[in-house]
Enzyme design. Sequence first.
Site, PDB file in Angstrom:
ATOM      1  CD  GLU A  92      -2.610  -1.100   2.755  1.00  0.00           C
ATOM      2  OE1 GLU A  92      -2.295  -0.364   2.805  1.00  0.00           O
ATOM      3  OE2 GLU A  92      -3.096  -1.863   3.247  1.00  0.00           O
ATOM      4  CB  CYS A 105       3.021   7.595   3.474  1.00  0.00           C
ATOM      5  SG  CYS A 105       3.241   6.087   4.217  1.00  0.00           S
ATOM      6  CB  CYS A 112       6.107  -5.273   9.150  1.00  0.00           C
ATOM      7  SG  CYS A 112       7.352  -4.416  10.427  1.00  0.00           S
ATOM      8  CB  CYS A 116       4.147  -2.860  16.261  1.00  0.00           C
ATOM      9  SG  CYS A 116       5.831  -2.665  15.635  1.00  0.00           S
ATOM     10  CB  CYS A 119       1.289  -2.920  13.339  1.00  0.00           C
ATOM     11  SG  CYS A 119       1.877  -2.080  11.397  1.00  0.00           S
ATOM     12  N   GLY A 159       5.972  -2.474   6.725  1.00  0.00           N
ATOM     13  CA  GLY A 159       7.415  -2.570   6.494  1.00  0.00           C
ATOM     14  C   GLY A 159       8.551  -1.737   7.473  1.00  0.00           C
ATOM     15  CD  GLU A 160      12.254  -0.856  11.206  1.00  0.00           C
ATOM     16  OE1 GLU A 160      11.039  -0.113  11.941  1.00  0.00           O
ATOM     17  OE2 GLU A 160      13.168   0.117  11.196  1.00  0.00           O
ATOM     18  CG  HIS A 216       4.704   3.881  18.878  1.00  0.00           C
ATOM     19  ND1 HIS A 216       4.456   5.469  19.113  1.00  0.00           N
ATOM     20  CD2 HIS A 216       4.470   3.152  18.478  1.00  0.00           C
ATOM     21  CE1 HIS A 216       4.356   4.847  17.136  1.00  0.00           C
ATOM     22  NE2 HIS A 216       4.844   3.569  17.225  1.00  0.00           N
ATOM     23  CB  CYS A 339       0.112   1.374   5.887  1.00  0.00           C
ATOM     24  SG  CYS A 339      -0.001   2.622   4.415  1.00  0.00           S
TER      25      CYS A 339
HETATM   26  N1  SAH Z   1       8.102   0.260  10.585  1.00  0.00           N
HETATM   27  C1  SAH Z   1       8.509   2.019  10.882  1.00  0.00           C
HETATM   28  C2  SAH Z   1       7.342   2.621   9.633  1.00  0.00           C
HETATM   29  C3  SAH Z   1       6.478   1.520   9.398  1.00  0.00           C
HETATM   30  S1  SAH Z   1       5.004   2.324  10.654  1.00  0.00           S
HETATM   31  C4  SAH Z   1       8.156   2.094  12.136  1.00  0.00           C
HETATM   32  O1  SAH Z   1       7.498   1.472  12.995  1.00  0.00           O
HETATM   33  O2  SAH Z   1       8.085   3.125  13.106  1.00  0.00           O
HETATM   34  C5  SAH Z   1       4.942   3.731  10.291  1.00  0.00           C
HETATM   35  C6  SAH Z   1       4.002   4.499  11.487  1.00  0.00           C
HETATM   36  O3  SAH Z   1       2.662   3.700  11.896  1.00  0.00           O
HETATM   37  C7  SAH Z   1       5.064   4.278  13.038  1.00  0.00           C
HETATM   38  O4  SAH Z   1       5.003   4.956  13.705  1.00  0.00           O
HETATM   39  C8  SAH Z   1       3.791   3.249  14.163  1.00  0.00           C
HETATM   40  O5  SAH Z   1       4.084   2.886  15.389  1.00  0.00           O
HETATM   41  C9  SAH Z   1       2.476   3.243  13.554  1.00  0.00           C
HETATM   42  N2  SAH Z   1       1.155   2.744  14.057  1.00  0.00           N
HETATM   43  C10 SAH Z   1       1.298   1.484  13.413  1.00  0.00           C
HETATM   44  N3  SAH Z   1       0.148   1.219  13.409  1.00  0.00           N
HETATM   45  C11 SAH Z   1      -0.943   1.962  13.728  1.00  0.00           C
HETATM   46  C12 SAH Z   1      -2.008   2.709  14.252  1.00  0.00           C
HETATM   47  N4  SAH Z   1      -3.001   1.280  14.240  1.00  0.00           N
HETATM   48  N5  SAH Z   1      -2.351   3.902  14.684  1.00  0.00           N
HETATM   49  C13 SAH Z   1      -1.588   4.280  14.565  1.00  0.00           C
HETATM   50  N6  SAH Z   1       0.129   4.502  14.253  1.00  0.00           N
HETATM   51  C14 SAH Z   1       0.458   3.655  13.436  1.00  0.00           C
END
Ligand code: SAH
Length: 352
Positions: A92, A105, A112, A116, A119, A159-160, A216, A339
């Site tokens: 996406e 974005c 991934c 987390c 996510c 992804g990371e 976070h 995403c």
């Molecule tokens: N893996 C990287 C980049 C992708 S995630 C990272 O962790 O930074 C991009 C951002 O979206 C990150 O800050 C992640 O913690 C946040 N994110 C993921 N799922 C989310 C959700 N359900 N609500 C709000 N933020 C979220």
Amino acid sequence: MTEKIDIASMLEEELADYLVSIGEKKFRASQIFSWLSKGTPISEMTNLSKDLRVKLEALTLDTLPKVELKLTSKIDGTVKYLFRLHDGEYIESVFMRYKHGNTICISSQVGCRMGCKFCASTIGGKVRDLLPGEMLGQVIAAEKDMGERISNIVMMGIGEPLDNYDNVIKFLKLVNAEGGLNIGYRHISLSTSGVVPNILRLAEEELPITLSISLHAAKDEVRDAIMPINRKWNISALLSACREYYQKTSRRISFEYTLISGKNDSVAEARALGELLKSSFRGSGAPLHVNLIRVNEVEETGFKEGSERDVQAFADTLSAMGIVATVRRRLGSDVNASCGQLRRKESKKSEE
Ligand code: SAH
């Protein structure tokens, strides 16, 4: 059959070497590089001979992501793309219009492996890394589809990025290249969950991008529970890597903080976050900036967003401590713009 070549991941000079290796003229590289950056299929590269086009089509892989689904927000015009990759996987990207220019974005992996808890992108684990050309291709395909230039990139999709390090570095060089999209490093942000050794490597690359840290939580117990990576590199290891990154690059780091009701969003936690950032960067001169994000509710996670009052109280607490805190505007809420959710739906469909 020999394996097909991914020319979309090549810098112009690499493309030149490749062309020479297949008996072609070096100067063709700049023509092809420029066509590729516009998303033009080889068959339509009109300043190449028909023979060369046929030859290249046979030898190379078309890795440009194809638009599988496009959702346009009725609220703010944000466009969410579900792209299909050459091997049938999905990723996406989100196109957003801001006053400072169009922003995309992009995703860095299919799925991934960071795990987390809030996510959607990590639910099925990691399928594969994206090629440099597939990261670039998201920008190219969106520009082509929208008929508009994109001036800013955030690597905050699926992804990371620091778990796909070499390809991401190559992508950054490709997207910055003069004969291609030529997007300045200062217009690119990379977001990481905190892969500490690669934050330190990135500091040495001399690429003046903006680093975002998905923090976070201000306490290890809380971060351990929502971000498994914290058990490998804890908050103190992460923030000392950030301090080193700032000292080496002088580039401002932004901290992302997703507010989850009852998990990490109390005023006491805001205070703890403020203290943590101030003590970690004391004497470094680093400006402190926290981006507050209301958690996007994902069906599988069960996490809820807090009230407007809770969000404001969190932001005000940080501001009172001298930390710039912005609450991120939610764009594209009607198009699943956070995403991982669309890809998830698509793969659920195929499971049924
Ligand atoms: N893996 C990287 C980049 C992708 S995630 C990272 O962790 O930074 C991009 C951002 O979206 C990150 O800050 C992640 O913690 C946040 N994110 C993921 N799922 C989310 C959700 N359900 N609500 C709000 N933020 C979220």
